[in-house]
Design an enzyme around this catalytic site. Structure first.
Site, mmCIF file in Angstrom:
data_model
loop_
_atom_site.group_PDB
_atom_site.id
_atom_site.type_symbol
_atom_site.label_atom_id
_atom_site.label_comp_id
_atom_site.label_asym_id
_atom_site.label_seq_id
_atom_site.Cartn_x
_atom_site.Cartn_y
_atom_site.Cartn_z
ATOM 1 N N LYS A 132 0.623 4.700 1.399
ATOM 2 C CA LYS A 132 -0.145 5.253 2.534
ATOM 3 C C LYS A 132 0.682 6.335 3.211
ATOM 4 O O LYS A 132 1.712 6.040 3.806
ATOM 5 C CB LYS A 132 -0.428 4.086 3.500
ATOM 6 C CG LYS A 132 -1.292 4.406 4.696
ATOM 7 C CD LYS A 132 -1.511 3.133 5.539
ATOM 8 C CE LYS A 132 -2.590 3.314 6.568
ATOM 9 N NZ LYS A 132 -2.769 2.083 7.394
ATOM 10 N N GLU A 175 0.802 -1.234 0.000
ATOM 11 C CA GLU A 175 0.000 0.000 0.000
ATOM 12 C C GLU A 175 0.832 1.280 0.000
ATOM 13 O O GLU A 175 1.830 1.382 0.702
ATOM 14 C CB GLU A 175 -0.902 -0.017 1.232
ATOM 15 C CG GLU A 175 -1.917 1.108 1.288
ATOM 16 C CD GLU A 175 -3.112 0.703 2.112
ATOM 17 O OE1 GLU A 175 -3.989 -0.018 1.570
ATOM 18 O OE2 GLU A 175 -3.163 1.063 3.301
ATOM 19 N N GLU A 189 -14.422 -5.899 2.159
ATOM 20 C CA GLU A 189 -13.749 -5.894 3.468
ATOM 21 C C GLU A 189 -14.723 -6.085 4.624
ATOM 22 O O GLU A 189 -15.766 -5.439 4.678
ATOM 23 C CB GLU A 189 -13.010 -4.563 3.638
ATOM 24 C CG GLU A 189 -12.316 -4.442 4.988
ATOM 25 C CD GLU A 189 -11.536 -3.150 5.108
ATOM 26 O OE1 GLU A 189 -10.592 -2.956 4.318
ATOM 27 O OE2 GLU A 189 -11.874 -2.332 5.982
ATOM 28 N N GLU A 232 -5.744 -8.137 6.209
ATOM 29 C CA GLU A 232 -5.444 -6.719 6.098
ATOM 30 C C GLU A 232 -5.040 -6.121 7.445
ATOM 31 O O GLU A 232 -5.704 -6.356 8.449
ATOM 32 C CB GLU A 232 -6.672 -5.938 5.624
ATOM 33 C CG GLU A 232 -7.266 -6.379 4.306
ATOM 34 C CD GLU A 232 -8.480 -5.521 3.941
ATOM 35 O OE1 GLU A 232 -9.118 -5.820 2.927
ATOM 36 O OE2 GLU A 232 -8.787 -4.566 4.672
ATOM 37 N N SER A 233 -4.017 -5.302 7.412
ATOM 38 C CA SER A 233 -3.595 -4.444 8.542
ATOM 39 C C SER A 233 -2.840 -5.213 9.628
ATOM 40 O O SER A 233 -2.992 -6.418 9.797
ATOM 41 C CB SER A 233 -4.760 -3.726 9.222
ATOM 42 O OG SER A 233 -5.546 -3.029 8.301
ATOM 43 N N ASN A 271 -10.165 -7.259 7.840
ATOM 44 C CA ASN A 271 -9.342 -6.174 8.371
ATOM 45 C C ASN A 271 -9.155 -6.371 9.875
ATOM 46 O O ASN A 271 -10.123 -6.429 10.622
ATOM 47 C CB ASN A 271 -10.017 -4.816 8.095
ATOM 48 C CG ASN A 271 -9.061 -3.649 8.311
ATOM 49 O OD1 ASN A 271 -7.928 -3.826 8.754
ATOM 50 N ND2 ASN A 271 -9.513 -2.454 7.998
ATOM 51 N N LYS A 275 -8.044 2.281 -3.006
ATOM 52 C CA LYS A 275 -8.456 2.084 -1.613
ATOM 53 C C LYS A 275 -9.066 3.384 -1.138
ATOM 54 O O LYS A 275 -8.382 4.389 -0.994
ATOM 55 C CB LYS A 275 -7.211 1.708 -0.802
ATOM 56 C CG LYS A 275 -7.459 1.537 0.676
ATOM 57 C CD LYS A 275 -8.066 0.200 0.980
ATOM 58 C CE LYS A 275 -7.052 -0.775 1.539
ATOM 59 N NZ LYS A 275 -6.415 -0.283 2.732
HETATM 60 O O1 LIG Z 1 -0.888 0.127 7.626
HETATM 61 P P1 LIG Z 1 -1.354 -1.266 7.864
HETATM 62 O O2 LIG Z 1 -1.664 -1.559 9.319
HETATM 63 O O3 LIG Z 1 -0.413 -2.270 7.256
HETATM 64 O O4 LIG Z 1 -2.764 -1.422 7.113
HETATM 65 C C1 LIG Z 1 -2.884 -1.400 5.701
HETATM 66 C C2 LIG Z 1 -4.361 -1.483 5.276
HETATM 67 O O5 LIG Z 1 -4.865 -2.714 5.693
HETATM 68 C C3 LIG Z 1 -5.167 -0.336 5.882
HETATM 69 O O6 LIG Z 1 -4.646 0.840 5.359
HETATM 70 C C4 LIG Z 1 -6.646 -0.441 5.588
HETATM 71 C C5 LIG Z 1 -7.399 -1.557 5.513
HETATM 72 N N1 LIG Z 1 -8.675 -1.292 5.238
HETATM 73 C C6 LIG Z 1 -8.815 0.039 5.114
HETATM 74 C C7 LIG Z 1 -9.924 0.806 4.790
HETATM 75 C C8 LIG Z 1 -9.758 2.153 4.690
HETATM 76 C C9 LIG Z 1 -8.530 2.746 4.925
HETATM 77 C C10 LIG Z 1 -7.406 1.997 5.231
HETATM 78 C C11 LIG Z 1 -7.539 0.635 5.325
#
Ligand SMILES: O=P(O)(O)OC[C@@H](O)[C@@H](O)c1c[nH]c2ccccc12
Length: 280
Positions: free
Chosen positions: A58, A56, A167, A218-219, A188, A118
């Protein structure tokens, strides 16, 4: 009290109104129709060695504030691709994540792997806009959409040749998501109403996905060990932002995630072939 998600979405709607005033619905529809066809990410995701990394772009986040300046999103995306990423995710939300459609354009022209827009998609206009700017995938968040919106936007994105990433964050959202028969579902670990990260949510929900759905964790990935955990839990793909934009070596970091995932797969294959002998 409005949640963080409610606040983000009201800002997104205001920004959307401004873009709509500049470019009409008909114009954006025509731009989407004129764009080169979308790439299908699913074959890539299904055959990626180890795990498919969705890396990503970001700049900031509501939970952490500023993460990285990223003066050249295209160069970052190219580094992700060089490290073996299967797709690039571009956050286009402006107010909280510091992104834009200009970032999407720069990334699209820098890489030939699939690109995910995204954003907090709540309107058909944003789906056409994603396609017009070269996106191959769009994020659809069950937490931001009711059943009808989710189904309509999923159909629209699919009709435009894109692959929706649906998601979810809990079992109820997963049930709603599966009703649209998605081919790509993301769990997520971050609850966007409270911003808390709980990696256990991924481990709990991934096993509930049908086997023909590509499962995205995710995340919450801070390094290769977290990727390995997600792969053990059943992830076919991982979506990583913060660790890649703050680590200083994006290509190497992506490659290390893939190596960790391949290690998990090799160990699983080894124990599967060892198992029958163990019984003798
Ligand atoms: O920075 P991280 O913890 O690696 O996460 C990335 C991504 O999963 C996260 O930006 C995200 C997942 N779903 C979203 C929905 C909206 C905005 C952002 C997100």
């Amino acid at each position: 009290m409005p949640t963080v998600l409610d606040e983000i979405i009201s800002g997104v709607r205001e920004d959307l109104a401004a873009r709509r005033a500049a470019t009409s619905f008909q114009q954006i529809e025509a731009m989407a129709a004129a764009a080169p066809p979308a790439l299908d990410p699913l074959p890539v995701f299904r055959t990626a060695p180890g795990v498919a990394v969705i890396a990503e772009v970001k700049r900031r986040s509501p939970s952490k504030g500023a993460l990285a300046d990223i003066p050249e999103p295209g160069a970052l995306a190219a580094a992700y691709a060089a490290g073996g990423a299967s797709a690039v995710s571009v956050l286009t939300e402006q107010r909280r994540f510091g992104g834009s459609l200009a970032d999407l354009d720069l990334v699209r022209s820098a890489v030939s792997i699939p690109v995910l827009r995204k954003d907090f998609i709540v309107d058909a206009y944003q789906v056409y806009e994603a396609r017009a700017h070269g996106a191959d995938l769009v994020l659809l968040m069950a937490s931001a959409l009711d059943d009808e919106q989710l189904s309509d936007l999923h159909d629209l994105a699919t009709r435009l040749g894109m692959t929706p990433l649906v998601e979810v964050h809990d079992a109820a959202e997963l049930e709603r998501a599966l009703a649209v028969r998605p081919s790509l579902v993301g769990v997520n670990a971050r609850n966007l109403k409270t911003l808390e990260v709980d990696r256990q949510v991924v481990a709990d929900l991934l096993p509930l996905l049908p086997s023909d759905v590509v499962a995205v964790a995710e995340s919450g990935v801070s390094g290769p060990a977290d990727v390995a955990d997600y792969v053990r839990a059943g992830a076919g793909a991982v979506l990583v932002g913060e660790a890649l934009v703050t680590g200083g070596a994006p290509a190497e970091a992506v490659a290390a995630f893939i190596t960790a995932a391949s290690g998990v797969r090799a160990a699983a294959a080894g124990s599967a072939s060892a198992a029958p002998q163990d019984k003798e």
